[in-house]
Scaffold this active site. Structure first.
Site, PDB file in Angstrom:
ATOM      1  N   HIS A  17       0.865  -1.190   0.000  1.00  0.00           N
ATOM      2  CA  HIS A  17       0.000   0.000   0.000  1.00  0.00           C
ATOM      3  C   HIS A  17       0.894   1.232   0.000  1.00  0.00           C
ATOM      4  O   HIS A  17       1.780   1.356   0.862  1.00  0.00           O
ATOM      5  CB  HIS A  17      -0.869   0.029   1.255  1.00  0.00           C
ATOM      6  CG  HIS A  17      -1.817  -1.130   1.371  1.00  0.00           C
ATOM      7  ND1 HIS A  17      -3.086  -1.107   0.861  1.00  0.00           N
ATOM      8  CD2 HIS A  17      -1.684  -2.349   1.966  1.00  0.00           C
ATOM      9  CE1 HIS A  17      -3.701  -2.254   1.126  1.00  0.00           C
ATOM     10  NE2 HIS A  17      -2.863  -3.029   1.799  1.00  0.00           N
ATOM     11  N   ASN A  19       0.533   4.416   0.918  1.00  0.00           N
ATOM     12  CA  ASN A  19       0.628   5.205   2.154  1.00  0.00           C
ATOM     13  C   ASN A  19       1.093   4.397   3.363  1.00  0.00           C
ATOM     14  O   ASN A  19       1.373   4.972   4.412  1.00  0.00           O
ATOM     15  CB  ASN A  19      -0.706   5.899   2.449  1.00  0.00           C
ATOM     16  CG  ASN A  19      -0.843   7.198   1.673  1.00  0.00           C
ATOM     17  OD1 ASN A  19      -0.224   8.197   2.000  1.00  0.00           O
ATOM     18  ND2 ASN A  19      -1.617   7.155   0.589  1.00  0.00           N
ATOM     19  N   THR A  99      -2.963   1.814  -4.252  1.00  0.00           N
ATOM     20  CA  THR A  99      -3.330   2.982  -3.466  1.00  0.00           C
ATOM     21  C   THR A  99      -4.802   3.325  -3.672  1.00  0.00           C
ATOM     22  O   THR A  99      -5.376   2.990  -4.708  1.00  0.00           O
ATOM     23  CB  THR A  99      -2.422   4.194  -3.780  1.00  0.00           C
ATOM     24  OG1 THR A  99      -2.631   5.200  -2.780  1.00  0.00           O
ATOM     25  CG2 THR A  99      -2.685   4.801  -5.157  1.00  0.00           C
ATOM     26  N   LYS A 102      -8.016   9.320  -3.753  1.00  0.00           N
ATOM     27  CA  LYS A 102      -8.726  10.125  -2.738  1.00  0.00           C
ATOM     28  C   LYS A 102      -9.212  11.438  -3.315  1.00  0.00           C
ATOM     29  O   LYS A 102      -8.589  12.005  -4.202  1.00  0.00           O
ATOM     30  CB  LYS A 102      -7.794  10.385  -1.549  1.00  0.00           C
ATOM     31  CG  LYS A 102      -7.436   9.094  -0.844  1.00  0.00           C
ATOM     32  CD  LYS A 102      -6.297   9.244   0.145  1.00  0.00           C
ATOM     33  CE  LYS A 102      -5.849   7.890   0.643  1.00  0.00           C
ATOM     34  NZ  LYS A 102      -5.071   7.111  -0.334  1.00  0.00           N
ATOM     35  N   GLY A 196      -8.890  -1.741   3.445  1.00  0.00           N
ATOM     36  CA  GLY A 196      -9.462  -0.880   4.481  1.00  0.00           C
ATOM     37  C   GLY A 196      -9.836  -1.698   5.700  1.00  0.00           C
ATOM     38  O   GLY A 196      -9.656  -2.926   5.718  1.00  0.00           O
ATOM     39  N   HIS A 223      -8.612  -8.206   0.054  1.00  0.00           N
ATOM     40  CA  HIS A 223      -8.200  -8.507   1.423  1.00  0.00           C
ATOM     41  C   HIS A 223      -9.258  -9.463   1.968  1.00  0.00           C
ATOM     42  O   HIS A 223     -10.419  -9.084   2.091  1.00  0.00           O
ATOM     43  CB  HIS A 223      -8.162  -7.234   2.267  1.00  0.00           C
ATOM     44  CG  HIS A 223      -6.928  -6.432   2.052  1.00  0.00           C
ATOM     45  ND1 HIS A 223      -6.596  -5.881   0.842  1.00  0.00           N
ATOM     46  CD2 HIS A 223      -5.918  -6.096   2.909  1.00  0.00           C
ATOM     47  CE1 HIS A 223      -5.441  -5.238   0.956  1.00  0.00           C
ATOM     48  NE2 HIS A 223      -5.006  -5.354   2.192  1.00  0.00           N
ATOM     49  N   GLU A 226      -9.129 -11.131   7.109  1.00  0.00           N
ATOM     50  CA  GLU A 226      -8.245 -10.462   8.090  1.00  0.00           C
ATOM     51  C   GLU A 226      -8.868 -10.507   9.477  1.00  0.00           C
ATOM     52  O   GLU A 226      -8.194 -10.326  10.483  1.00  0.00           O
ATOM     53  CB  GLU A 226      -8.026  -8.995   7.689  1.00  0.00           C
ATOM     54  CG  GLU A 226      -6.716  -8.749   6.991  1.00  0.00           C
ATOM     55  CD  GLU A 226      -6.446  -7.273   6.789  1.00  0.00           C
ATOM     56  OE1 GLU A 226      -7.290  -6.589   6.189  1.00  0.00           O
ATOM     57  OE2 GLU A 226      -5.389  -6.808   7.240  1.00  0.00           O
ATOM     58  N   ASP A 301       3.011  -5.566   2.669  1.00  0.00           N
ATOM     59  CA  ASP A 301       1.780  -4.893   3.100  1.00  0.00           C
ATOM     60  C   ASP A 301       2.035  -3.397   3.304  1.00  0.00           C
ATOM     61  O   ASP A 301       1.642  -2.580   2.493  1.00  0.00           O
ATOM     62  CB  ASP A 301       1.232  -5.540   4.384  1.00  0.00           C
ATOM     63  CG  ASP A 301      -0.262  -5.303   4.566  1.00  0.00           C
ATOM     64  OD1 ASP A 301      -0.901  -4.785   3.638  1.00  0.00           O
ATOM     65  OD2 ASP A 301      -0.799  -5.667   5.644  1.00  0.00           O
TER      66      ASP A 301
HETATM   67  C1  6MZ Z   1      -6.514  -3.630   5.099  1.00  0.00           C
HETATM   68  C2  6MZ Z   1      -5.012  -1.980   4.596  1.00  0.00           C
HETATM   69  C3  6MZ Z   1      -3.999  -2.637   5.330  1.00  0.00           C
HETATM   70  O1  6MZ Z   1      -4.355   3.253  -0.123  1.00  0.00           O
HETATM   71  O2  6MZ Z   1      -3.825   5.268   1.235  1.00  0.00           O
HETATM   72  N1  6MZ Z   1      -4.481  -0.860   4.098  1.00  0.00           N
HETATM   73  N2  6MZ Z   1      -6.247  -2.474   4.482  1.00  0.00           N
HETATM   74  N3  6MZ Z   1      -5.611  -4.313   5.827  1.00  0.00           N
HETATM   75  C4  6MZ Z   1      -4.339  -3.858   5.968  1.00  0.00           C
HETATM   76  N4  6MZ Z   1      -3.466  -4.568   6.756  1.00  0.00           N
HETATM   77  C5  6MZ Z   1      -2.813  -4.020   7.860  1.00  0.00           C
HETATM   78  N5  6MZ Z   1      -2.887  -1.913   5.242  1.00  0.00           N
HETATM   79  C6  6MZ Z   1      -3.190  -0.821   4.486  1.00  0.00           C
HETATM   80  O3  6MZ Z   1      -2.634   3.110   1.674  1.00  0.00           O
HETATM   81  C7  6MZ Z   1      -3.120   3.003   2.993  1.00  0.00           C
HETATM   82  C8  6MZ Z   1      -4.458   2.312   2.996  1.00  0.00           C
HETATM   83  O4  6MZ Z   1      -4.322   0.942   2.597  1.00  0.00           O
HETATM   84  C9  6MZ Z   1      -5.239   0.121   3.293  1.00  0.00           C
HETATM   85  C10 6MZ Z   1      -6.046   1.034   4.199  1.00  0.00           C
HETATM   86  O5  6MZ Z   1      -7.234   1.426   3.526  1.00  0.00           O
HETATM   87  C11 6MZ Z   1      -5.121   2.224   4.376  1.00  0.00           C
HETATM   88  O6  6MZ Z   1      -5.807   3.404   4.715  1.00  0.00           O
HETATM   89  P1  6MZ Z   1      -3.282   4.050   0.556  1.00  0.00           P
HETATM   90  O7  6MZ Z   1      -2.133   4.365  -0.340  1.00  0.00           O
END
Ligand code: 6MZ
Length: 362
Positions: A17, A19, A99, A102, A196, A223, A226, A301
């Site tokens: 991801h 962010n 990502t 937004k 998310g 996902h 989880e 992740d």
């Molecule tokens: C579920 C996750 C995550 O999209 O803003 N994100 N969603 N499970 C996880 N495991 C821990 N880790 C990250 O990157 C951040 C976003 O990715 C998802 C969440 O929606 C988080 O806000 P972006 O680039």
């Protein structure tokens, strides 16, 4: 085996991801700038960013904070560039970066302009050859490495993008993301991710968008599992996505379904342990899936949030599960078959691995 070895072997990252992969130093710098402007109260913030182990709900609180720090066009461009440089530096030869597009009307940000900022970041990476991100004038599928740095120090990295649907979103918002992915196919977008906070939102809300994505030929990763949510896990497996992430809370019947479906699983060891989703590595489903040769790929992740790297994930898997160098190399190589890029890229990746195998004398 030392880290140097795991860094030196080529690797494929399919679950990262944007962010979640930001450097700590960048996050702290951004937090300080907002703190100085009085936009943000940074008391205790450094502690939150530096904290090593956080539960899954704490993680999502942190993501909200990260988004406050990063969601403007210039910062999105900067973090994209840095994240790609970091992955390239540890010999990731193919990166599927995901990502969530937004919207922030107050700063004139639309989902499209957010993604344009990501693409600008990819174009400005200067430590590596970013392959297959077409320039504005190039035709579809042309390979256009971004050049600029000294050839001898350059590494080549293939990048593809997945657009994430956040589980907080409505059906309409999810459809908008899929529509955007379709518009951006020429720019390296290959698929859709559903992510998310897993306790938020209902499968039925996202299904129309995911079905539409599939019909349009986008590839989908979810996902899945989880948290324990039997009905949703079953519905996700019945949807037959091209890959799933995590797969932590499957029950016996779901395992059977997963195994017979051969859906590849993106395994994120440190993330699962840090969020206390899996109690210990000894209990991790990696072992069972690996032993029965189920398709799987090791991923980070959120390398920033969990202070890890893909090389570290390889090192952890090798030492925790007693897997040798050659087997780990094959595990990385096998992931070529699960990437969402086309056959030309897969062929190139096979050659990269063949040549590394000869050079590294595994
Ligand atoms: C579920 C996750 C995550 O999209 O803003 N994100 N969603 N499970 C996880 N495991 C821990 N880790 C990250 O990157 C951040 C976003 O990715 C998802 C969440 O929606 C988080 O806000 P972006 O680039």
């Amino acid at each position: 085996m030392d880290m140097e070895w795991w860094v030196s072997q080529p690797k494929i990252e399919l679950h990262a991801h944007l962010n979640g992969s930001i450097r700590d130093s960048t996050l702290l710098e951004l937090a300080r700038v907002l703190g100085e402007k009085g936009v943000l109260d940074i008391a205790g913030l450094e502690h939150v960013i530096k904290k090593n182990c956080r539960s899954l709900p704490e993680c999502f609180k942190l993501f909200d904070l990260i988004h406050v720090l990063t969601t403007d066009h210039a910062t999105v461009t900067r973090i994209t560039k840095e994240v790609v440089e970091d992955f390239a530096a540890e010999n990731i030869v193919y990166l599927e970066l995901r990502t969530t597009p937004k919207k922030n009307e107050s700063i004139g940000m639309s989902k499209r302009s957010y993604m344009d900022a990501v693409i600008r970041g990819l174009r400005t990476v200067d430590a590596v050859d970013v392959a297959f991100i077409p320039s504005q004038t190039s035709s579809e599928n042309s390979i256009t490495p971004v050049t600029g740095a000294c050839e001898t120090t350059r590494k080549k990295i293939y990048i593809r993008l997945l657009l994430s649907i956040d589980r907080r979103e409505t059906t309409a918002a999810a459809l908008e993301t899929v529509q955007l992915a379709l518009e951006m196919r020429d720019l390296g977008v290959v698929g859709i991710d559903l992510s998310g906070n897993p306790i938020v939102g209902k499968w039925e809300t996202f299904l129309p968008a995911l079905k539409f994505a599939k019909e349009q030929g986008l590839l989908v990763t979810l996902h899945c599992g989880e948290v324990p949510n039997r009905k949703e896990i079953q519905a996700m497996l019945d949807f037959v996505p091209q890959r799933i992430g995590h797969a932590c809370f499957l029950e016996e019947e779901d395992w059977e379904k997963l195994k017979s479906s051969k859906i590849p699983v993106e395994i994120c060891l440190t993330s699962n342990i840090m969020t206390q989703t899996i109690a210990s590595l000894d209990d991790h489903h990696f072992v069972d899936l690996y032993n029965m040769k189920h398709p799987l790929v090791l991923c980070t992740d959120d390398a920033g949030v969990f202070s890890t790297s893909l090389s570290q994930e390889y090192s952890i898997a090798a030492s925790s599960f007693g897997i040798g160098k050659w087997e780990m190399f094959q595990l990385a190589r096998d992931a070529i078959e699960f990437v969402f890029a086309d056959d030309t890229v897969k062929k190139d990746l096979r050659e990269i691995f063949d040549s590394a195998e000869r050079k590294l004398r595994i």
